[in-house]
Design an enzyme around this catalytic site. Structure first.
Site, PDB file in Angstrom:
ATOM      1  N   LYS A 146      -4.637   3.098  -6.239  1.00 51.03           N
ATOM      2  CA  LYS A 146      -3.521   2.435  -5.570  1.00 51.03           C
ATOM      3  C   LYS A 146      -3.491   2.949  -4.141  1.00 51.03           C
ATOM      4  CE  LYS A 146       1.283   1.123  -6.227  1.00 51.03           C
ATOM      5  NZ  LYS A 146       1.786   1.401  -4.893  1.00 51.03           N
TER       6      LYS A 146
ATOM      7  N   GLU B  29      -8.095   0.822 -10.885  1.00 51.77           N
ATOM      8  CA  GLU B  29      -8.311   0.876  -9.437  1.00 51.77           C
ATOM      9  C   GLU B  29      -7.439   1.958  -8.818  1.00 51.77           C
ATOM     10  OE1 GLU B  29      -7.244  -2.997  -7.998  1.00 51.77           O
ATOM     11  OE2 GLU B  29      -8.512  -3.963  -9.495  1.00 51.77           O
TER      12      GLU B  29
ATOM     13  N   CYS C  11      25.669  14.663  19.444  1.00 44.91           N
ATOM     14  CA  CYS C  11      26.322  15.386  20.524  1.00 44.91           C
ATOM     15  C   CYS C  11      26.662  14.343  21.578  1.00 44.91           C
ATOM     16  CB  CYS C  11      25.385  16.438  21.114  1.00 44.91           C
ATOM     17  SG  CYS C  11      25.994  17.055  22.692  1.00 44.91           S
TER      18      CYS C  11
ATOM     19  N   CYS D  58      27.684  21.270  19.138  1.00 42.55           N
ATOM     20  CA  CYS D  58      26.283  21.181  19.543  1.00 42.55           C
ATOM     21  C   CYS D  58      25.707  22.584  19.790  1.00 42.55           C
ATOM     22  CB  CYS D  58      26.176  20.343  20.818  1.00 42.55           C
ATOM     23  SG  CYS D  58      24.493  20.262  21.446  1.00 42.55           S
TER      24      CYS D  58
ATOM     25  N   LYS E 250       1.953   6.267 -10.866  1.00 46.24           N
ATOM     26  CA  LYS E 250       2.123   6.971  -9.594  1.00 46.24           C
ATOM     27  C   LYS E 250       1.775   8.451  -9.752  1.00 46.24           C
ATOM     28  CE  LYS E 250       4.515   5.451  -6.518  1.00 46.24           C
ATOM     29  NZ  LYS E 250       4.963   4.479  -5.547  1.00 46.24           N
TER      30      LYS E 250
ATOM     31  N   CYS F 293      24.847  22.750  23.805  1.00 41.73           N
ATOM     32  CA  CYS F 293      25.814  22.712  24.903  1.00 41.73           C
ATOM     33  C   CYS F 293      27.237  22.991  24.439  1.00 41.73           C
ATOM     34  CB  CYS F 293      25.745  21.367  25.630  1.00 41.73           C
ATOM     35  SG  CYS F 293      26.416  20.022  24.668  1.00 41.73           S
TER      36      CYS F 293
ATOM     37  N   ASP G  64      -2.370   3.478  -0.410  1.00 38.42           N
ATOM     38  CA  ASP G  64      -1.041   3.572   0.166  1.00 38.42           C
ATOM     39  C   ASP G  64      -1.057   3.160   1.633  1.00 38.42           C
ATOM     40  OD1 ASP G  64       1.611   4.065   0.366  1.00 38.42           O
ATOM     41  OD2 ASP G  64       1.444   6.244   0.394  1.00 38.42           O
TER      42      ASP G  64
ATOM     43  N   CYS H 247      23.907  17.717  28.297  1.00 41.41           N
ATOM     44  CA  CYS H 247      23.314  18.514  27.219  1.00 41.41           C
ATOM     45  C   CYS H 247      21.796  18.592  27.463  1.00 41.41           C
ATOM     46  CB  CYS H 247      23.648  17.853  25.885  1.00 41.41           C
ATOM     47  SG  CYS H 247      22.921  18.679  24.476  1.00 41.41           S
TER      48      CYS H 247
ATOM     49  N   TYR I 203      -7.605  -8.153  -4.922  1.00 36.28           N
ATOM     50  CA  TYR I 203      -6.963  -9.198  -5.721  1.00 36.28           C
ATOM     51  C   TYR I 203      -7.351 -10.565  -5.167  1.00 36.28           C
ATOM     52  CZ  TYR I 203      -2.958 -11.439  -8.163  1.00 36.28           C
ATOM     53  OH  TYR I 203      -2.152 -12.207  -8.947  1.00 36.28           O
TER      54      TYR I 203
HETATM   55  S1  IVH Z   1      -2.498  -5.461  -7.147  1.00 38.60           S
HETATM   56  C1  IVH Z   1       0.586  -8.718  -8.467  1.00 38.60           C
HETATM   57  N1  IVH Z   1      -4.038  -3.419  -6.649  1.00 38.60           N
HETATM   58  O1  IVH Z   1       0.776  -1.769  -4.404  1.00 38.60           O
HETATM   59  C2  IVH Z   1      -0.011  -7.398  -8.144  1.00 38.60           C
HETATM   60  N2  IVH Z   1      -1.935  -3.530  -5.547  1.00 38.60           N
HETATM   61  O2  IVH Z   1       3.432  -2.241  -5.931  1.00 38.60           O
HETATM   62  C3  IVH Z   1      -0.727  -7.377  -6.871  1.00 38.60           C
HETATM   63  N3  IVH Z   1      -1.546  -1.704  -3.959  1.00 38.60           N
HETATM   64  O3  IVH Z   1       2.054  -4.640  -2.888  1.00 38.60           O
HETATM   65  C4  IVH Z   1      -1.072  -6.049  -6.379  1.00 38.60           C
HETATM   66  N4  IVH Z   1      -3.457  -0.666  -4.279  1.00 38.60           N
HETATM   67  O4  IVH Z   1       0.402  -3.266  -1.558  1.00 38.60           O
HETATM   68  C5  IVH Z   1      -2.857  -4.014  -6.396  1.00 38.60           C
HETATM   69  N5  IVH Z   1      -5.524  -1.681  -6.264  1.00 38.60           N
HETATM   70  C6  IVH Z   1      -4.369  -2.274  -6.014  1.00 38.60           C
HETATM   71  C7  IVH Z   1      -3.444  -1.745  -5.091  1.00 38.60           C
HETATM   72  C8  IVH Z   1      -2.223  -2.404  -4.887  1.00 38.60           C
HETATM   73  C9  IVH Z   1      -2.319  -0.669  -3.608  1.00 38.60           C
HETATM   74  C10 IVH Z   1      -0.193  -1.963  -3.410  1.00 38.60           C
HETATM   75  C11 IVH Z   1       0.015  -3.363  -2.909  1.00 38.60           C
HETATM   76  C12 IVH Z   1       1.159  -3.932  -3.688  1.00 38.60           C
HETATM   77  C13 IVH Z   1       1.793  -2.700  -4.254  1.00 38.60           C
HETATM   78  C14 IVH Z   1       2.384  -3.060  -5.593  1.00 38.60           C
END
Ligand code: IVH
Length: 666
Positions: free
Chosen positions: A112, A110, A422, A404, A309, A407, A114, A428, A223
């Site tokens: 990740k 999946e 400052c 500063c 990551k 000023c 952000d 200022c 999840y």
């Molecule tokens: S699974 C027990 N799936 O990443 C694991 N997390 O470091 C449950 N996140 O707190 C998380 N995309 O906020 C999962 N496809 C994804 C995700 C994901 C982003 C975030 C989530 C979690 C953090 C984990």
């Protein structure tokens, strides 16, 4: 058709169109038709409040009620994932899993996302609760805010969902919305959000859900948790959840070999740059739920999942010089001026160096080749120096300035703080302008027609030197100035006059006392009848107020011990600002529940829970989520849970009925 049926039909229709539009991206009707149906529903709901439904599509519009959040414990803790940064580490994970299971397994890959994580609870197909991650054990109940997010279903479709389950996912602010929001904030001189993640979580914590509704958040779910999930496979459950109405990422894939996993990783490493939302990696999960169970968890994260990551994008360029910016609070920020370099599609010329310690830690010299990273922040940062690129001639060492740049005052560094300041608060220039800009901002005096540029111009022309000078401005003073017609001039003066009606608490906030934000300003305004009482208060008296500790108390004392601040307040009083509590304010608040922590539990007959929460706060009490020995009493309705009753009995916490409570505060 009877009204009830009509309302229900409209609700079902709107739920369906909402799903088509926001989740499937395939609207069947025009926006206008949608709005018309929504207005019709809102009209009927207003006229027939007896058919209220907390999951009606109209709830997406949000309300203006001002609420703090109640903390609730998570049924299953919200853990994090352990991070990896290379294909080798992915291989290690894969081998580890294989060794532990000793059988074949599949991996669900999946993106990740952000953003900010959320846990949603559905009971009998209805969204009943949305809770933030918090500390992993307990989070903030942000249900009303989450209801405004259109990709989150309030009512589920089909009939294959368990009667009770949780689904977790990520709330995101799309890049386009983020950029627009920041542009808007810049124009209003409000602090910018560093990245869409902060913007999303900041938005979710907004107390006004109609602001949340306007921010166009999105959500991906990834999840499922519960006892009766339809399938034994995580991926299969996600596909099923998509049918119930959840937005599941189209990128999600099930892989049965390490090579397939790598293909996914390599593809998205590049392709992620074209996504409408921010991602910071890939999540790999063992697909089979039984295998997940066998693998279990460590204290912090599951053994059946791992995050890979993405490498933050980085560029190498030359440091030309370091300049310093002075902000409204006097904080001095060092800025690296760089030889322009391309980084993730934009040209970078400047990067933040944060503070003196960072500069020292990098051992920075002018002319150094430095690494610049974006890492999701809008302002890039310097993350390192290529020491090998230094020739025989080492440039001059960068030393943080002592005075500063605006000023000339000698800078100070407060104990425990990384920033230099400052101290010349009242003379200022950027601090004065910053103070005026804060004073006129929306949450303070909210003066229409005045923005940072106009303030800057008035200041440069010597028309204003402080906030009180604003009230001396006349149309004649300002009409005819750069891009200022008579109409705009009149509007500004009208806006200034109108601000005299702003209530005490916002005037206190507008004064711009360091550490006195909106909430503290409110508490101050409720504790003092007027500004003179506040000026005379000593540290002890200030510290008796909820939310005020030594640091804030000292800052208030410092502010009023400065003669120019006291003179300014006198002038503001003189021009008629509400530097006192009005009858109306006084009526609204009491201290009948001051210092008391109150838990609300059960179902009520006379008022909603939210109304009770508001009453508690208006009477100086604090609404807390769970019972502890510090709880003063429980405001209990019908059907208070047996676990809570038991806990209350054990701790000897008093239980109060609705009627008793209303009698106390009446
Ligand atoms: S699974 C027990 N799936 O990443 C694991 N997390 O470091 C449950 N996140 O707190 C998380 N995309 O906020 C999962 N496809 C994804 C995700 C994901 C982003 C975030 C989530 C979690 C953090 C984990």
């Amino acid at each position: 058709m009877i009204v009830k049926d009509k309302i229900e039909e409209l609700r079902a229709t709107l739920h369906r169109h909402n799903y088509n539009y926001y989740v499937l991206n395939a609207p069947e009707i025009s926006d206008k038709e949608f709005d018309m149906l929504m207005h019709e529903l809102q009209r009927l709901e207003e006229e027939y409040p007896e058919f209220y439904d907390e999951n009606s599509p109209s709830m997406r519009v949000g309300s203006d009620l001002n609420k703090d959040f109640v903390q609730v414990p998570h049924k299953y803790p919200m853990l994090s994932l352990s991070n990896t940064y290379s294909e080798e580490e992915i291989t290690d994970f894969y081998n580890r899993v294989y060794k532990a299971l000793n059988e074949e397994f599949e991996i669900c890959c999946e993106l990740k996302y952000d953003g900010t994580s959320i846990s949603l609870t559905y009971e009998n197909g209805k969204l009943v609760r949305a809770v933030t991650r918090g500390d992993g054990e307990k989070g903030d109940d942000v249900t009303n805010n989450v209801k405004t997010i259109r990709t989150i279903p309030l009512v589920l479709s089909g009939d294959t969902y368990p009667s009770l389950f949780e689904i977790r996912g990520e709330i995101l602010m799309p890049w386009t919305v983020f950029e627009e929001l920041n542009k808007d904030r810049e124009a209003r001189e409000e602090p910018l959000f560093a990245n869409p993640r902060n913007a999303a979580s900041g938005t979710l914590k907004q107390q006004n859900s109609s602001i949340v509704a306007s921010r166009k958040l999105d959500a991906y779910l990834y999840y499922l948790l519960g006892d009766n999930l339809p399938y034994n496979g995580h991926y299969e459950n996600l596909l099923e959840a998509e049918k119930w109405g959840f937005k599941i990422s189209k990128a999600t894939r099930k892989c049965s070999s390490l090579e397939e996993v790598f293909q996914f990783v390599r593809y998205w490493d590049i392709e992620r740059k074209n996504l409408p939302v921010a991602t910071d990696g890939i999540v790999l999960k063992v697909n089979n739920l039984l295998q997940q169970k066998n693998l279990g968890f460590t204290a912090k994260s599951p053994r059946w999942a791992i995050a890979y990551k993405f490498q933050a994008e980085r560029a190498l360029t030359r440091l030309e010089k370091v300049t310093y910016q002075v902000g409204r609070t006097g904080a001095v920020t060092p800025v690296a001026n760089l030889e322009p370099v391309q980084l993730s599609g934009t040209t970078v010329k400047r990067a933040s160096l944060h503070n003196a310690d960072i500069i020292e830690g990098l051992d920075l010299h002018i002319g150094d080749m430095v690494y610049v990273e974006k890492g999701g922040e809008i302002i890039p940062k310097i993350t390192g120096v290529d020491v090998d690129a230094r020739g025989f001639m080492l440039g001059e060492k960068v030393r943080f300035i002592t005075h500063c740049p605006e000023c000339g005052s000698k800078l100070v560094r407060y104990e425990g703080e990384a920033a230099h300041y400052c101290p010349n608060e009242t003379a200022c220039p950027p601090q004065i302008k910053g103070k005026i800009e804060h004073f006129i901002s929306r949450k303070a005096m909210n003066i229409d027609g005045l923005g940072p540029e106009t303030v800057d111009m008035f200041y440069r022309l010597g028309l204003i030197k402080n906030t009180a000078d604003l009230y001396q401005l006349t149309v004649d003073d300002i009409k005819g100035l750069d891009r200022m017609g008579v109409k705009s001039a009149e509007n500004i003066v009208k806006g200034i006059i109108r601000s005299k009606e702003v209530p005490f608490e916002r005037v206190v906030f507008a004064l711009g006392i360091r550490f006195v934000g909106e909430t503290v300003a409110k508490k101050i305004a409720r504790s003092f009848a007027n500004v003179d009482e506040l000026v005379q208060a000593d540290v002890e008296k200030l510290k008796n107020i909820d939310e005020i500790g030594e640091k804030i108390a000292q800052s208030i004392i410092n502010f009023f011990s400065n003669t120019s601040n006291r003179e300014l307040v006198e002038r503001l009083k003189g021009v008629g600002l509400q530097l006192y509590r009005t009858e109306e304010d006084a009526e609204k608040y009491s201290d009948k529940l001051a210092g008391q922590s109150i838990v609300i539990s059960g179902v009520f007959a006379h008022h909603s829970r939210d109304e009770y929460k508001e009453m508690i706060e208006k009477n100086g009490g604090k609404n807390v989520g769970s019972i502890s020995s510090k709880t003063s009493f429980i405001l209990a309705g019908e059907n208070m849970g047996p676990a809570k009753l038991e806990k209350a009995a054990k701790l000897g916490v008093k239980i109060m009925t609705e009627d008793e409570f209303l009698a106390i505060i009446s």
